[in-house]
Design a protein around this motif. Structure first.
Motif, PDB file in Angstrom:
ATOM      1  N   ASN A 149       0.807  -1.227   0.000  1.00 29.01           N
ATOM      2  CA  ASN A 149       0.000   0.000   0.000  1.00 29.01           C
ATOM      3  C   ASN A 149       0.838   1.274   0.000  1.00 29.01           C
ATOM      4  O   ASN A 149       0.274   2.373   0.065  1.00 29.01           O
ATOM      5  CB  ASN A 149      -0.932   0.003   1.221  1.00 29.01           C
ATOM      6  N   MET A 150       2.155   1.140  -0.072  1.00 29.12           N
ATOM      7  CA  MET A 150       3.011   2.314  -0.174  1.00 29.12           C
ATOM      8  C   MET A 150       2.937   2.871  -1.591  1.00 29.12           C
ATOM      9  O   MET A 150       2.992   2.126  -2.578  1.00 29.12           O
ATOM     10  CB  MET A 150       4.455   1.961   0.175  1.00 29.12           C
ATOM     11  N   ILE A 151       2.788   4.187  -1.689  1.00 29.57           N
ATOM     12  CA  ILE A 151       2.754   4.864  -2.994  1.00 29.57           C
ATOM     13  C   ILE A 151       3.967   5.772  -3.065  1.00 29.57           C
ATOM     14  O   ILE A 151       4.062   6.758  -2.329  1.00 29.57           O
ATOM     15  CB  ILE A 151       1.467   5.691  -3.166  1.00 29.57           C
ATOM     16  N   TYR A 152       4.897   5.451  -3.960  1.00 30.94           N
ATOM     17  CA  TYR A 152       6.127   6.232  -4.067  1.00 30.94           C
ATOM     18  C   TYR A 152       5.919   7.444  -4.963  1.00 30.94           C
ATOM     19  O   TYR A 152       5.546   7.311  -6.130  1.00 30.94           O
ATOM     20  CB  TYR A 152       7.261   5.370  -4.642  1.00 30.94           C
ATOM     21  N   ILE A 153       6.139   8.635  -4.408  1.00 32.34           N
ATOM     22  CA  ILE A 153       6.135   9.849  -5.223  1.00 32.34           C
ATOM     23  C   ILE A 153       7.560   9.989  -5.718  1.00 32.34           C
ATOM     24  O   ILE A 153       8.392  10.667  -5.132  1.00 32.34           O
ATOM     25  CB  ILE A 153       5.706  11.091  -4.409  1.00 32.34           C
ATOM     26  N   GLY A 154       7.844   9.272  -6.794  1.00 29.71           N
ATOM     27  CA  GLY A 154       9.217   9.129  -7.233  1.00 29.71           C
ATOM     28  C   GLY A 154       9.440   9.570  -8.653  1.00 29.71           C
ATOM     29  O   GLY A 154       8.933  10.614  -9.080  1.00 29.71           O
ATOM     30  N   TYR A 155      10.136   8.746  -9.406  1.00 31.23           N
ATOM     31  CA  TYR A 155      10.721   9.178 -10.670  1.00 31.23           C
ATOM     32  C   TYR A 155       9.994   8.535 -11.845  1.00 31.23           C
ATOM     33  O   TYR A 155      10.531   7.716 -12.565  1.00 31.23           O
ATOM     34  CB  TYR A 155      12.209   8.843 -10.644  1.00 31.23           C
ATOM     35  N   ASP A 156       8.738   8.919 -11.996  1.00 31.60           N
ATOM     36  CA  ASP A 156       7.860   8.367 -13.015  1.00 31.60           C
ATOM     37  C   ASP A 156       7.827   9.331 -14.202  1.00 31.60           C
ATOM     38  O   ASP A 156       7.245  10.413 -14.122  1.00 31.60           O
ATOM     39  CB  ASP A 156       6.465   8.181 -12.421  1.00 31.60           C
ATOM     40  N   GLU A 157       8.419   8.931 -15.299  1.00 31.86           N
ATOM     41  CA  GLU A 157       8.469   9.811 -16.468  1.00 31.86           C
ATOM     42  C   GLU A 157       7.077  10.023 -17.062  1.00 31.86           C
ATOM     43  O   GLU A 157       6.842  11.027 -17.742  1.00 31.86           O
ATOM     44  CB  GLU A 157       9.443   9.247 -17.504  1.00 31.86           C
ATOM     45  N   ASP A 158       6.152   9.111 -16.796  1.00 33.30           N
ATOM     46  CA  ASP A 158       4.784   9.319 -17.268  1.00 33.30           C
ATOM     47  C   ASP A 158       4.178  10.576 -16.649  1.00 33.30           C
ATOM     48  O   ASP A 158       3.331  11.238 -17.261  1.00 33.30           O
ATOM     49  CB  ASP A 158       3.907   8.120 -16.902  1.00 33.30           C
ATOM     50  N   ALA A 159       4.601  10.901 -15.432  1.00 34.45           N
ATOM     51  CA  ALA A 159       4.055  12.089 -14.763  1.00 34.45           C
ATOM     52  C   ALA A 159       4.418  13.367 -15.516  1.00 34.45           C
ATOM     53  O   ALA A 159       3.650  14.338 -15.505  1.00 34.45           O
ATOM     54  CB  ALA A 159       4.564  12.161 -13.325  1.00 34.45           C
ATOM     55  N   LEU A 160       5.572  13.389 -16.163  1.00 33.96           N
ATOM     56  CA  LEU A 160       5.944  14.544 -16.980  1.00 33.96           C
ATOM     57  C   LEU A 160       5.130  14.577 -18.258  1.00 33.96           C
ATOM     58  O   LEU A 160       4.610  15.625 -18.657  1.00 33.96           O
ATOM     59  CB  LEU A 160       7.436  14.490 -17.311  1.00 33.96           C
ATOM     60  N   ARG A 161       4.976  13.435 -18.878  1.00 34.20           N
ATOM     61  CA  ARG A 161       4.231  13.343 -20.138  1.00 34.20           C
ATOM     62  C   ARG A 161       2.769  13.731 -19.955  1.00 34.20           C
ATOM     63  O   ARG A 161       2.176  14.405 -20.811  1.00 34.20           O
ATOM     64  CB  ARG A 161       4.321  11.910 -20.656  1.00 34.20           C
TER      65      ARG A 161
END
Length: 371
Positions: A343-355
């Protein structure tokens, strides 16, 4: 260097330093033999400049611990007001061959992705890297300082004990049950206001999919008021201006609980059905002048001792296995044991978030009727 009025200089006297003394003849236990050469080079450099969004109080226990081991290295930190500013300042200074950061530590996943694309992260393999999980090492040379949780908070006088939420679904049900009296009285970060807030909601939606959008649409009925930082949220929940808040930075309000009067007023919980944690990255930029000293500090902050020091400074140690105690309220491991690592949600390095940034914000604003 310009604008040094905000620079927090945290250097300890060499006199009275105790513990293992760093020298060309000494290296931490278990490190490769060649590490003593790195120590000797760092001692010749003699100083270290760090850009971060952490405060002097966050850094103080870290620098104290580091200087017990390496007393000959003066550590200077520049606390910048915005996550992206560390990168912008570094790039501007490097372009003019000005003195710039030897080490950068900040919570800006998008900024780190761009920094990596520019080829500005030094590919340094720390001797500590082997004990860290893959999610904490997104790019070669980039490591994790802390995994700071978002939480639910409320005013105890306004939320009966039996109704206090333990999950996002609980928080939604509580808010809808109080839709009329709580209108304009719940709060969170706005995805449309800060990249910090955007990152939280993007990761939350990615985990829960359409269900997350349904939850947010229901929550919008209570007409939340959004803030840019956790400090105002905490103060307004404490005063009763807000009844409750969701996705509030725990490291912002935890220190306030040391006040017994405030601790009686302010209640909080982790989020059992999806616990966001912000990953703060640290890396040596290629423009570093004092590369050896920067490597020593990076190794220290991701070591067990360094992680405990950051915990005492108010951050949340991310290194697996570290438990609360001795001034540390929570760690990654203790949070994962409470909510379940799944259930941990990492606010990390997701390139989709930029797209997806523009499209996501359009839907976000529609959901909350923001123009």
């Amino acid at each position: 260097m310009a604008n040094l009025d905000r620079r927090a200089i945290l250097a300890l006297s060499l006199a009275g330093a105790t513990g293992l003394i760093g020298s060309a003849q000494a290296a931490p236990a278990g490190y490769p033999d060649g590490y003593r050469d790195l120590v000797a080079q760092a001692e010749r450099e003699g100083s270290l400049l760090i850009y971060s969004i952490m405060s002097p109080e966050n850094w103080r226990p870290v620098i104290e611990g580091f200087n017990k081991v390496y007393p000959g290295i003066k550590v200077e930190t520049l606390d910048l007001p915005a996550s992206r500013e560390s990168f912008e300042r570094y790039l501007a200074e490097k372009s003019t061959n000005s003195r710039t950061a030897d080490l950068i530590a900040t919570a800006d996943p998008g900024g780190w992705i761009d920094f990596q694309r520019r080829g500005e992260i030094l590919d340094y393999a720390s001797p500590e890297a082997k004990v860290w999980p893959d999610w904490s090492k997104p790019f070669p040379g980039l490591y994790t300082v802390s995994s700071d949780p978002m939480a639910l908070i409320w005013n105890n006088a306004l939320v009966p004990e039996a109704k206090r939420p333990k999950s996002f679904a609980d928080f939604l049900a509580l808010s809808l049950a109080n839709e009329r009296p709580w209108k304009n009285k719940i709060t969170s970060y706005g995805a449309h206001q800060t990249t910090f807030g955007y990152g939280i909601y993007y990761a939350f939606v990615k985990k829960h999919g359409d269900k997350a959008w349904e939850w947010l649409a229901e929550l919008a009925k209570v007409q939340p008021r959004f803030e840019r930082s956790g400090g105002p949220m905490t103060e307004k929940v404490t005063s009763g201006e807000y009844a409750a808040g969701w996705f509030v930075s725990a490291i912002t309000f935890w220190p306030r609980l040391s006040d017994p009067a405030r601790a009686k007023i302010l209640g909080w919980s982790f989020i059992a059905d999806g616990q966001p944690v912000i990953l703060r990255g640290i890396a040596v930029p290629k423009g570093s002048k004092n590369v050896a000293a920067a490597k020593l500090m990076l190794d220290y902050v991701i070591s067990e001792d360094g992680q405990r020091a950051f915990g005492r400074g108010g951050l949340t140690p991310a290194r697996p296995g570290i438990q609360p105690g001795e001034g540390i309220r929570h760690t990654y491991s203790s949070i994962a044991s409470l909510v379940g690592e799944q259930n941990m949600i990492y606010i990390g390095y997701d390139e989709d978030a930029l797209r997806d940034y523009d499209a996501f914000l359009v839907r976000w604003k529609q959901t909350f009727n923001i123009r």
